[in-house]
Design a protein around this motif. Sequence first.
Motif, short mmCIF file in Angstrom:
data_model
loop_
_atom_site.label_atom_id
_atom_site.label_comp_id
_atom_site.label_asym_id
_atom_site.label_seq_id
_atom_site.Cartn_x
_atom_site.Cartn_y
_atom_site.Cartn_z
N GLN A 1 -6.21 -0.33 2.51
CA GLN A 1 -6.82 0.57 1.43
C GLN A 1 -7.47 -0.68 0.51
O GLN A 1 -7.84 -0.10 -0.65
CB GLN A 1 -6.28 1.60 0.85
CG GLN A 1 -5.31 2.70 1.64
CD GLN A 1 -4.89 3.77 0.96
OE1 GLN A 1 -4.74 3.77 -0.18
NE2 GLN A 1 -4.43 4.83 1.87
N ASP B 1 -2.11 3.64 -5.88
CA ASP B 1 -2.28 3.52 -4.42
C ASP B 1 -1.97 2.09 -4.00
O ASP B 1 -1.44 2.03 -2.82
CB ASP B 1 -3.74 3.54 -4.30
CG ASP B 1 -4.59 2.58 -5.33
OD1 ASP B 1 -4.26 2.08 -6.08
OD2 ASP B 1 -5.79 2.22 -4.82
N VAL B 2 -1.74 1.14 -4.99
CA VAL B 2 -1.38 -0.21 -4.28
C VAL B 2 -0.91 -1.07 -5.20
O VAL B 2 -1.27 -1.02 -6.52
CB VAL B 2 -2.63 -0.88 -3.86
CG1 VAL B 2 -3.60 -1.12 -4.55
CG2 VAL B 2 -2.39 -2.16 -2.92
N THR C 1 0.94 -1.10 -0.02
CA THR C 1 -0.03 -0.05 0.11
C THR C 1 0.82 1.16 0.03
O THR C 1 1.83 1.44 0.88
CB THR C 1 -0.87 0.02 1.36
OG1 THR C 1 -1.75 -1.24 1.35
CG2 THR C 1 -1.92 1.04 1.18
N ASN C 2 0.85 1.98 -1.00
CA ASN C 2 1.81 3.00 -1.48
C ASN C 2 1.77 4.34 -0.51
O ASN C 2 2.87 5.00 -0.08
CB ASN C 2 1.89 3.30 -2.57
CG ASN C 2 2.37 2.14 -3.78
OD1 ASN C 2 2.98 1.41 -3.31
ND2 ASN C 2 1.45 2.31 -5.08
N PHE C 3 0.38 4.68 0.05
CA PHE C 3 0.08 6.10 0.38
C PHE C 3 0.64 5.97 1.93
O PHE C 3 1.12 7.15 2.37
CB PHE C 3 -1.21 6.57 0.36
CG PHE C 3 -1.56 6.80 -0.91
CD1 PHE C 3 -0.63 7.17 -2.07
CD2 PHE C 3 -2.85 6.56 -1.47
CE1 PHE C 3 -1.22 7.36 -3.40
CE2 PHE C 3 -3.31 6.87 -2.72
CZ PHE C 3 -2.27 7.33 -3.66
#
Length: 225
Positions: free
Chosen positions: A140, A206-207, A78-80
């Motif tokens: 997310q 986002d992912v 999950t990048n954020f």
Amino acid sequence: MSVSRAASHRRPRRLRPVLVVVVAGVLLGGCFTGERPSFDDEDGLPPTSTGNAEIDSVLDLFDSIDDSEFTAEYSIETNFNMVSSTGTVVQAADDRRSITIDNDERSVQFIVDGSDERTCDLDTDECEAALNDARISDTQLPHTFYGPAFAQRLRADAARRIGDPVAYTESIAGQDAECVDIAVAGGTKTFCVLASGALAEFVGADVTIELTAYSPEPDTTAFST
């Protein structure tokens, strides 16, 4: 037309500002090449087709997942919020599914066993009689990330695309996967799916999700939790 990644898979080149304006104007004018997805207003159902053969080929596989049995393992980035997780999905006959998400903060299992639905905290051995996606909000993702959720995403991105999709096949975790890249405002998204309908790979802003192991046999011990 589908092509191999090695032969023709290229990321779309960055468009110059003047071209972005032209594309935006075409979209707003309703003149984008190809059919747009249409929703059934009476039934409230998602469209069965986007009007694009490359996208629909991947969607058809996603939509077939209910008829499959398998055990699949995933890596999830999950990048954020920079959370790294693993996921294990088991789908068996008679509407039985187990989805487990593990990371440094939590270990959560979602169980569907016929009419029995549970969300269990495996660290505390406590369960609630509902499927509660809030338990994995740090990823997310919903618990249906292994297929149904990304069929919905693909339909949404098909309607928002700003160019022609690129289709190809790829080997992921030793399995043949059918993939499609879709350019949308903000970047290109990759959707890959196995013949069983299980997600093989997703790459987005986002992912990032990637299949790491797969078996056509369901690990029924997962339902003993």
